[in-house]
Design a protein around this motif. Structure first.
Motif, mmCIF file in Angstrom:
data_model
loop_
_atom_site.group_PDB
_atom_site.id
_atom_site.type_symbol
_atom_site.label_atom_id
_atom_site.label_comp_id
_atom_site.label_asym_id
_atom_site.label_seq_id
_atom_site.Cartn_x
_atom_site.Cartn_y
_atom_site.Cartn_z
ATOM 1 N N ALA A 1 -1.085 -1.596 10.473
ATOM 2 C CA ALA A 1 -1.475 -1.150 9.138
ATOM 3 C C ALA A 1 -2.227 -2.272 8.456
ATOM 4 C CB ALA A 1 -0.254 -0.746 8.323
ATOM 5 N N ASN A 2 -2.969 -1.930 7.412
ATOM 6 C CA ASN A 2 -3.774 -2.926 6.711
ATOM 7 C C ASN A 2 -3.027 -3.650 5.608
ATOM 8 O OD1 ASN A 2 -6.081 -0.410 7.200
ATOM 9 N ND2 ASN A 2 -6.371 -2.405 8.149
ATOM 10 N N ALA A 3 -1.910 -3.095 5.169
ATOM 11 C CA ALA A 3 -1.098 -3.748 4.126
ATOM 12 C C ALA A 3 0.344 -3.308 4.341
ATOM 13 C CB ALA A 3 -1.588 -3.360 2.736
ATOM 14 N N VAL A 4 1.079 -4.053 5.163
ATOM 15 C CA VAL A 4 2.389 -3.586 5.628
ATOM 16 C C VAL A 4 3.435 -3.568 4.528
ATOM 17 C CG1 VAL A 4 1.947 -4.290 8.000
ATOM 18 C CG2 VAL A 4 3.073 -5.884 6.430
ATOM 19 N N ASP A 5 3.227 -4.323 3.448
ATOM 20 C CA ASP A 5 4.243 -4.411 2.398
ATOM 21 C C ASP A 5 3.831 -3.708 1.108
ATOM 22 O OD1 ASP A 5 6.105 -5.917 3.908
ATOM 23 O OD2 ASP A 5 4.877 -7.710 3.604
ATOM 24 N N ARG A 6 2.801 -2.874 1.179
ATOM 25 C CA ARG A 6 2.372 -2.137 -0.010
ATOM 26 C C ARG A 6 2.705 -0.660 0.163
ATOM 27 N NH1 ARG A 6 -0.873 0.393 -3.416
ATOM 28 N NH2 ARG A 6 -1.854 -0.792 -5.103
ATOM 29 N N ASP B 1 7.493 12.834 -1.608
ATOM 30 C CA ASP B 1 8.280 12.141 -2.624
ATOM 31 C C ASP B 1 8.647 10.719 -2.208
ATOM 32 O OD1 ASP B 1 9.417 12.179 -5.168
ATOM 33 O OD2 ASP B 1 11.386 12.776 -4.432
ATOM 34 N N ASP B 2 8.324 10.322 -0.973
ATOM 35 C CA ASP B 2 8.629 8.975 -0.487
ATOM 36 C C ASP B 2 7.814 7.921 -1.226
ATOM 37 O OD1 ASP B 2 10.393 9.764 1.635
ATOM 38 O OD2 ASP B 2 8.642 10.353 2.799
ATOM 39 N N ALA B 3 8.351 6.717 -1.281
ATOM 40 C CA ALA B 3 7.611 5.557 -1.796
ATOM 41 C C ALA B 3 7.818 4.420 -0.806
ATOM 42 C CB ALA B 3 8.091 5.172 -3.184
ATOM 43 N N LEU B 4 7.182 4.564 0.356
ATOM 44 C CA LEU B 4 7.445 3.682 1.485
ATOM 45 C C LEU B 4 6.246 2.802 1.806
ATOM 46 C CD1 LEU B 4 9.001 6.385 3.846
ATOM 47 C CD2 LEU B 4 10.268 4.713 2.467
ATOM 48 N N THR B 5 6.521 1.577 2.201
ATOM 49 C CA THR B 5 5.499 0.719 2.776
ATOM 50 C C THR B 5 5.426 1.000 4.274
ATOM 51 O OG1 THR B 5 7.025 -1.059 3.349
ATOM 52 C CG2 THR B 5 6.129 -1.074 1.099
ATOM 53 N N GLN C 1 0.378 -6.281 10.640
ATOM 54 C CA GLN C 1 -0.750 -6.196 9.720
ATOM 55 C C GLN C 1 -2.037 -6.594 10.426
ATOM 56 O OE1 GLN C 1 0.015 -6.917 5.706
ATOM 57 N NE2 GLN C 1 -1.909 -7.964 5.270
ATOM 58 N N THR C 2 -3.091 -5.817 10.174
ATOM 59 C CA THR C 2 -4.404 -6.144 10.715
ATOM 60 C C THR C 2 -5.387 -6.257 9.563
ATOM 61 O OG1 THR C 2 -6.130 -5.434 12.264
ATOM 62 C CG2 THR C 2 -4.987 -3.705 11.070
ATOM 63 N N ASP C 3 -6.300 -7.202 9.638
ATOM 64 C CA ASP C 3 -7.269 -7.347 8.561
ATOM 65 C C ASP C 3 -8.358 -6.300 8.707
ATOM 66 O OD1 ASP C 3 -9.859 -8.655 9.854
ATOM 67 O OD2 ASP C 3 -8.116 -9.667 10.731
ATOM 68 N N LEU C 4 -9.091 -6.064 7.638
ATOM 69 C CA LEU C 4 -10.047 -4.968 7.606
ATOM 70 C C LEU C 4 -11.216 -5.174 8.562
ATOM 71 C CD1 LEU C 4 -10.066 -4.228 3.778
ATOM 72 C CD2 LEU C 4 -8.960 -2.911 5.591
ATOM 73 N N GLN D 1 -7.385 2.135 -0.464
ATOM 74 C CA GLN D 1 -5.951 2.429 -0.439
ATOM 75 C C GLN D 1 -5.156 1.182 -0.818
ATOM 76 O OE1 GLN D 1 -5.784 3.792 3.599
ATOM 77 N NE2 GLN D 1 -6.123 5.939 3.065
ATOM 78 N N ASN D 2 -5.554 0.040 -0.271
ATOM 79 C CA ASN D 2 -4.876 -1.214 -0.613
ATOM 80 C C ASN D 2 -5.061 -1.571 -2.082
ATOM 81 O OD1 ASN D 2 -4.341 -1.319 2.118
ATOM 82 N ND2 ASN D 2 -5.806 -2.966 2.550
ATOM 83 N N ASP D 3 -6.175 -1.123 -2.655
ATOM 84 C CA ASP D 3 -6.494 -1.432 -4.055
ATOM 85 C C ASP D 3 -5.868 -0.442 -5.031
ATOM 86 O OD1 ASP D 3 -7.899 -3.036 -6.001
ATOM 87 O OD2 ASP D 3 -9.376 -1.422 -6.181
#
Length: 291
Positions: free
Chosen positions: A164-169, A203-207, A227-230, A257-259
């Motif tokens: 994923a591009n932002a594993v903790d967002r 309804d999930d709010a998952l990273t 995590q992989t960079d863009l 999406q990250n923004d």
């Protein structure tokens, strides 16, 4: 008469399967009718061709009151915006000349974002074209499809990881079966009018890290989020044979999406889509991984 475009795609085939079991007449536009389920094909009218062809659209929309509109992806397209609009412009003319009353479109969340958003921006341009015709329109607006993880099934099963591009967002998601269910309801309902957006969000709010943990629990094997960079993501997609424009569009979409392009709708989803990520993992991912 209900017309379905892209009837063999991820969403369209589910809509078609549900409608074919009912008593409303259904017509589909298909480049290759042999890809349709034989049992379903016997129950619907088929117009062979592409739904960017004005002649095909004129034949398909004759006598139709409702249309499911979906632009199929083309990873080899050299211009994503042109790809979307080259499909949608002739459809808009056909909506007007054929007397189609209602259109249900498959689009994206985040139209209010106001900045370039990669492959999401052409979907917003598609919505504007359709709305400008004056046809009654419901834009089914989606975030990240849970089914996108199926493309990583081998890595999840064999390597124990997802990327994923932002594993903790937190990332807003939806299951395609919920999209199909909403589309079927609107296509069968002749009472609505006007133009509106219909957000469809779990309804999930998952990273992605949370999603990997749930996958681990459901699959009973370790799964971690990497995590992989863009830039790496874009290069990897191009390596799969995508055009540079399409791969760049995917990377720019991930950047949006990250923004936070989905954040406002994710925080106030209204009526959530029913399928949770855990439920999807149990009912869809696990069978795919263990098949």
């Amino acid at each position: 008469m209900i017309v379905i475009t892209a009837p063999t795609g991820r969403i369209g085939h589910q809509v078609l399967g549900a409608l074919a079991r009912g008593d409303r007449p259904v017509r589909v536009i298909a480049r290759d009718p042999s890809r349709l389920d034989p049992a379903v094909r016997e129950r619907v009218a088929v117009v062979r061709g592409s739904h960017n062809d004005p002649e095909v659209l004129a034949e398909a929309f004759e006598g139709a009151d409702s249309v499911l509109w979906l632009v199929p992806p083309d990873p080899r397209a050299e211009d994503a915006l042109a790809h979307y609009l080259d499909f949608t412009r002739p459809a808009c003319e056909a909506f007007k000349t054929s007397g189609v009353e209602r259109v249900v479109g498959i689009t994206s969340l985040g139209r209010a974002y106001g900045k370039p958003a990669g492959l999401l921006s052409p979907a917003f341009a598609m919505d504007r074209l359709i709305e400008n015709t004056g046809v009654d329109y419901r834009a089914l607006a989606m975030p990240f499809f849970m089914e996108n993880f199926l493309s990583q099934a081998a890595a999840i099963a064999e390597g124990g990881f997802l990327t994923a591009n932002a594993v903790d967002r937190p990332l807003a998601t939806v299951a395609t079966r919920d999209i199909a269910e909403a589309a079927v309801g609107l296509l069968l309902d002749g009472s609505w009018s006007g133009q509106d957006e219909v957000p469809l969000i779990s309804d999930d709010a998952l990273t992605p890290a949370d999603m990997a943990r749930i996958m681990s629990e459901v699959l009973e094997r370790p799964v971690r989020a990497l995590q992989t960079d863009l830039d790496t993501y874009r290069t990897t997609m191009a390596g799969y044979g995508m055009s540079d424009a399409w791969a760049r569009g995917l990377a720019e979409m991930a950047a949006a999406q990250n923004d936070g392009i989905y954040d406002a709708d994710h925080a106030n989803p209204g009526r959530p889509a029913p399928t949770t990520f855990r439920q999807w993992c149990v009912e869809v991912l696990k069978p795919a991984v263990t098949a």
